[in-house]
Design a protein around this motif. Structure first.
Motif, PDB file in Angstrom:
ATOM      1  N   GLU A 255      57.641  26.288 -37.954  1.00 35.48           N
ATOM      2  CA  GLU A 255      57.423  25.737 -36.612  1.00 35.48           C
ATOM      3  C   GLU A 255      57.553  26.820 -35.546  1.00 35.48           C
ATOM      4  O   GLU A 255      56.724  26.922 -34.627  1.00 35.48           O
ATOM      5  CB  GLU A 255      58.434  24.620 -36.346  1.00 35.48           C
ATOM      6  N   ASP A 256      58.598  27.651 -35.663  1.00 34.45           N
ATOM      7  CA  ASP A 256      58.786  28.746 -34.702  1.00 34.45           C
ATOM      8  C   ASP A 256      57.616  29.725 -34.755  1.00 34.45           C
ATOM      9  O   ASP A 256      57.128  30.188 -33.720  1.00 34.45           O
ATOM     10  CB  ASP A 256      60.088  29.501 -34.999  1.00 34.45           C
TER      11      ASP A 256
ATOM     12  N   GLU B 152      54.479  29.250 -35.680  1.00 34.52           N
ATOM     13  CA  GLU B 152      53.255  28.688 -35.112  1.00 34.52           C
ATOM     14  C   GLU B 152      53.319  28.650 -33.585  1.00 34.52           C
ATOM     15  O   GLU B 152      52.351  28.995 -32.902  1.00 34.52           O
ATOM     16  CB  GLU B 152      53.015  27.278 -35.672  1.00 34.52           C
ATOM     17  N   LYS B 153      54.430  28.200 -33.066  1.00 34.01           N
ATOM     18  CA  LYS B 153      54.599  28.126 -31.606  1.00 34.01           C
ATOM     19  C   LYS B 153      54.510  29.505 -30.980  1.00 34.01           C
ATOM     20  O   LYS B 153      53.844  29.705 -29.954  1.00 34.01           O
ATOM     21  CB  LYS B 153      55.956  27.488 -31.279  1.00 34.01           C
ATOM     22  N   ASN B 154      55.150  30.486 -31.601  1.00 35.43           N
ATOM     23  CA  ASN B 154      55.166  31.831 -31.032  1.00 35.43           C
ATOM     24  C   ASN B 154      53.839  32.567 -31.212  1.00 35.43           C
ATOM     25  O   ASN B 154      53.534  33.485 -30.462  1.00 35.43           O
ATOM     26  CB  ASN B 154      56.313  32.646 -31.640  1.00 35.43           C
TER      27      ASN B 154
ATOM     28  N   LEU C 278      52.079  31.671 -28.154  1.00 35.48           N
ATOM     29  CA  LEU C 278      52.674  32.397 -27.029  1.00 35.48           C
ATOM     30  C   LEU C 278      52.239  33.856 -27.037  1.00 35.48           C
ATOM     31  O   LEU C 278      51.976  34.442 -25.975  1.00 35.48           O
ATOM     32  CB  LEU C 278      54.200  32.300 -27.101  1.00 35.48           C
TER      33      LEU C 278
END
Length: 304
Positions: A218-219, A221-223, A226
């Motif tokens: 999850e981290d 993919e989110k980053n 970003l």
């Protein structure tokens, strides 16, 4: 505040790997030959890491668990502002120096291109021909954040890791891309109509130990999203993203740093009229109210 100096600043980042980081410190002390200093940046370990390292006389920086970018920024800040180093090497705690003088290849490579990074053998699809040395650098499209070496001059154009990446994921990629955008650590090139990055890489003198990663899908993919968004922003980053983070970060370094951004009076505005009314002697003396308070009033415990 007085400042110390060294040629090589080695900042090791760790979280709850007491035995691994202590072994790494001993290994560095055994095999490093240059004028160096070590600090360990601990991201809120609860396994006795801090206590064990301090028994060994190692400087430990840290506080709450804040994530990789924040933790690496602790080391960058220390070797930029407290002990100024010519070259700063960031190491994860699962890196293992293999030869005496291992750091010299990293220092030489950083002096040539400003910023250099390690890519492990596990990145085979991105991996150039090995071995990669300071005079025969690898070039590839991907970087790993386990070893990052940079000169203080190159770092001054880029600043710190971006704390918006949070706990884990792509913070090192953004860091290396910003070096590249500044003219250090790699080149950009077009493949068709798309702009691609090619980074300078090194694998000399170290290996990567087996360890359990704290990453989450999850981290990552989110980053990844970003990472793309931040390429539109200016290159330089402070060690914090906002004023609240600034105060929290500087408090970790104690008096002299936390006070730089805390006014020596309540609130944000100094009231000269109020100060003159309470201290007529200051008014009659012709002193500027604020100047008197800073130079004398604080020491004399005068009311505002």
């Amino acid at each position: 505040m007085s400042q110390d100096f060294c040629d090589i600043g080695i900042a090791i980042t760790t979280y709850s790997r007491k035995d691994m980081v202590c072994s790494l410190v001993e290994r560095i002390q055994l095999l490093t030959r240059g004028d160096y200093k070590i600090v360990v940046c601990d991201d809120g370990s609860s396994d006795g890491t801090v206590e064990e390292l301090r028994k060994k006389g190692i400087i430990v920086l840290g506080g709450k668990n804040k994530g990789i970018a924040w933790n690496k920024n602790r080391g960058l800040f220390y070797f930029s502002n407290i002990c100024r180093a010519k070259t700063i090497i960031l190491l994860d705690d699962d890196v293992w120096p293999e030869v005496a003088g291992w750091e010299q290849e990293w220092v030489l490579a950083a002096s040539r291109v400003g910023h250099i990074t390690y890519i492990p053998p596990s990145y085979m699809r991105y991996s150039p021909v090995r071995p990669m040395t300071a005079t025969n650098l690898g070039v590839g499209p991907a970087v790993a954040g386990v070893v990052l070496a940079q000169t203080i001059e190159a770092l001054s154009t880029v600043g710190y890791m971006d704390t918006r990446f949070g706990r884990y994921g792509h913070e090192h990629s953004d860091f290396s891309i910003r070096f590249l955008r500044s003219g250090f650590g790699g080149v950009s090139c077009y493949v068709g109509d798309e702009l691609h990055y090619r980074f300078y890489l090194l694998d000399s003198g170290i290996k990567l130990l087996d360890s359990v990663s704290s990453s989450s899908h999850e981290d990552m993919e989110k980053n990844a999203i970003l990472l793309k968004e931040l390429q539109k922003e200016p290159i330089y980053r402070a060690p914090w993203h906002n004023e609240e983070e600034m105060h929290e970060f500087l408090r970790e370094f104690g008096r002299g740093f936390s006070e730089m951004n805390d006014p020596p009076f309540e609130g944000k505005t100094f009231n000269s009229d109020s100060y003159y009314k309470k201290h007529e002697d200051v008014y009659l003396s012709g002193w500027d109210a604020f100047g008197h308070y800073i130079e004398n009033g604080i020491r004399e415990l005068r009311d505002l």
